[in-house]
Design an enzyme around this catalytic site. Structure first.
Site, PDB file in Angstrom:
ATOM      1  N   THR A 123       0.978  -1.248   0.115  1.00  0.00           N
ATOM      2  CA  THR A 123      -0.046  -0.005   0.067  1.00  0.00           C
ATOM      3  C   THR A 123       0.718   1.418   0.074  1.00  0.00           C
ATOM      4  O   THR A 123       0.418   2.346  -0.456  1.00  0.00           O
ATOM      5  CB  THR A 123      -1.178   0.029   1.201  1.00  0.00           C
ATOM      6  OG1 THR A 123      -1.737  -1.183   1.159  1.00  0.00           O
ATOM      7  CG2 THR A 123      -1.950   1.324   1.101  1.00  0.00           C
TER       8      THR A 123
ATOM      9  N   TYR B  38       4.920 -12.591   4.299  1.00  0.00           N
ATOM     10  CA  TYR B  38       3.755 -11.916   3.960  1.00  0.00           C
ATOM     11  C   TYR B  38       3.401 -12.803   2.667  1.00  0.00           C
ATOM     12  O   TYR B  38       4.053 -12.836   1.617  1.00  0.00           O
ATOM     13  CB  TYR B  38       4.059 -10.563   3.448  1.00  0.00           C
ATOM     14  CG  TYR B  38       3.132  -9.653   2.769  1.00  0.00           C
ATOM     15  CD1 TYR B  38       1.812 -10.052   2.599  1.00  0.00           C
ATOM     16  CD2 TYR B  38       3.537  -8.594   2.209  1.00  0.00           C
ATOM     17  CE1 TYR B  38       0.685  -9.395   1.863  1.00  0.00           C
ATOM     18  CE2 TYR B  38       2.319  -7.807   1.454  1.00  0.00           C
ATOM     19  CZ  TYR B  38       1.426  -8.102   1.384  1.00  0.00           C
ATOM     20  OH  TYR B  38       0.347  -7.278   0.835  1.00  0.00           O
TER      21      TYR B  38
ATOM     22  N   LYS C 193       1.724 -12.354   7.696  1.00  0.00           N
ATOM     23  CA  LYS C 193       0.440 -11.670   7.324  1.00  0.00           C
ATOM     24  C   LYS C 193      -0.085 -12.496   5.919  1.00  0.00           C
ATOM     25  O   LYS C 193       0.415 -12.660   4.995  1.00  0.00           O
ATOM     26  CB  LYS C 193       0.914 -10.196   6.637  1.00  0.00           C
ATOM     27  CG  LYS C 193      -0.237  -9.420   6.082  1.00  0.00           C
ATOM     28  CD  LYS C 193       0.230  -8.121   5.294  1.00  0.00           C
ATOM     29  CE  LYS C 193      -0.806  -7.414   4.536  1.00  0.00           C
ATOM     30  NZ  LYS C 193      -0.245  -6.081   3.698  1.00  0.00           N
TER      31      LYS C 193
ATOM     32  N   ILE D 281      -3.116  -6.350   9.395  1.00  0.00           N
ATOM     33  CA  ILE D 281      -2.341  -5.363   8.697  1.00  0.00           C
ATOM     34  C   ILE D 281      -3.364  -4.816   7.472  1.00  0.00           C
ATOM     35  O   ILE D 281      -3.733  -5.507   6.548  1.00  0.00           O
ATOM     36  CB  ILE D 281      -1.090  -5.796   8.068  1.00  0.00           C
ATOM     37  CG1 ILE D 281      -0.163  -6.238   9.211  1.00  0.00           C
ATOM     38  CG2 ILE D 281      -0.441  -4.750   7.246  1.00  0.00           C
ATOM     39  CD1 ILE D 281       1.294  -6.992   8.659  1.00  0.00           C
TER      40      ILE D 281
END
Length: 297
Positions: A52, A140, A168, A210
């Site tokens: 992001t 992740y 994540k 997250i």
């Protein structure tokens, strides 16, 4: 403390921060204010320069400065998990070493993209980080972006390494949450990377999120998390119903353009992004406005 009582290192609402731009450059002043706004709203942690944060279009110097500045402004009030992902293991090591040097609490390392490594290649990539940098590493997994999915077997294998402390999980697959929780020793942090399914993820035993949405609605996401953590799923569903439209519309155009548009409506950043991402489409903007209104923003 026995292993059965082990607590996860990370939990709660951890915002995947956008990187504000102004006239093509990183707007460090706006970034500092964004960090303050998030902390005041009660979030539990921050991730600078993740997906992001448009890390793929930042220079190495910009990346490192954003991490440093986030840690400086946070000043220990919340945990900072620095984005350190790359499809080049040497580069990921450089980013992780920098994060450690400037005081990050951990690094978030995405499954290497584009190369399409084998599961053994993934294991060796993360093991190199575990062995080379004395900093907690959060895996992740986001196969929608990386193509490669890190399998449950590989995650379990990696969880046995001392510096691999959590994941994540942006797959949206809630079944995997339960499978991994059963297979991995207590103390591993299970963090959702998928805002719409956070409620279910926590019901399956997850520890938090997250979040992209918390850029725009941090206090509301904290309220949802707090209710779910307390087992008050009726209240958590009320917050979910207010936020579900926003969760979805922030991905109605290439992320993070809808999120930056929403933040521009709140007066926190411009809506600038970097190519190949373009500003939020005109057709999507009214949908974002409507979702913000539904969320009480």
């Amino acid at each position: 403390m026995s292993n059965l009582d082990a607590l996860p290192l990370f939990s709660g609402v951890i915002t995947a921060l956008v990187t504000p731009f102004k006239n093509g450059e990183v707007d460090y002043a706006a970034f500092k204010q964004l960090v303050e706004t998030q902390i005041k709203a009660g979030v539990h942690g921050l991730v600078p320069v993740g997906t992001t944060g448009e890390t793929s279009t930042l220079s190495m110097e910009e990346h490192k400065e954003i991490v440093r500045l986030c840690i400086e402004v946070a000043a220990g009030r919340v945990k900072v998990i620095a984005g350190a992902g790359s499809n080049n293991t040497a580069e990921a090591l450089e980013l992780a070493r920098h994060a450690k040097t400037v005081g990050a609490d951990a690094v978030l390392v995405v499954v290497p993209y584009y190369n399409k490594p084998s599961q053994e290649g993934l294991y060796q990539h993360f093991k190199a980080l575990n062995d080379s940098v004395e900093i907690p590493v959060m895996l992740y997994n986001v196969p929608g972006r990386t193509v490669i999915d890190i399998t449950n077997d590989t995650i379990v294998r990696l969880s046995k390494l001392p510096n691999i402390v959590g994941i994540k999980d942006a797959t949206g697959d809630l079944v995997r949450m339960s499978q991994l929780r059963i297979a991995i020793e207590p103390g591993f942090s299970f963090i959702s990377g998928d805002d719409p399914t956070l409620l279910g993820y926590m019901a399956h035993g997850g520890h938090g999120v997250i979040s992209v949405t918390s850029n725009v609605a941090p206090a509301e996401m904290v309220a949802l998390y707090n209710a779910a953590k307390a087992g008050d799923f009726a209240t958590a569903r009320t917050w979910q119903d207010k936020l579900i439209q926003l969760h979805k519309v922030l991905f109605a155009d290439a992320s993070p353009s809808p999120t930056k548009y929403a933040l521009s409506r709140l007066g926190q950043t411009t809506d600038e992004v970097r190519l190949p991402i373009v500003p939020c489409a005109e057709a999507v903007r009214p949908l974002v406005d409507e979702a913000m209104k539904a969320a009480g923003l």
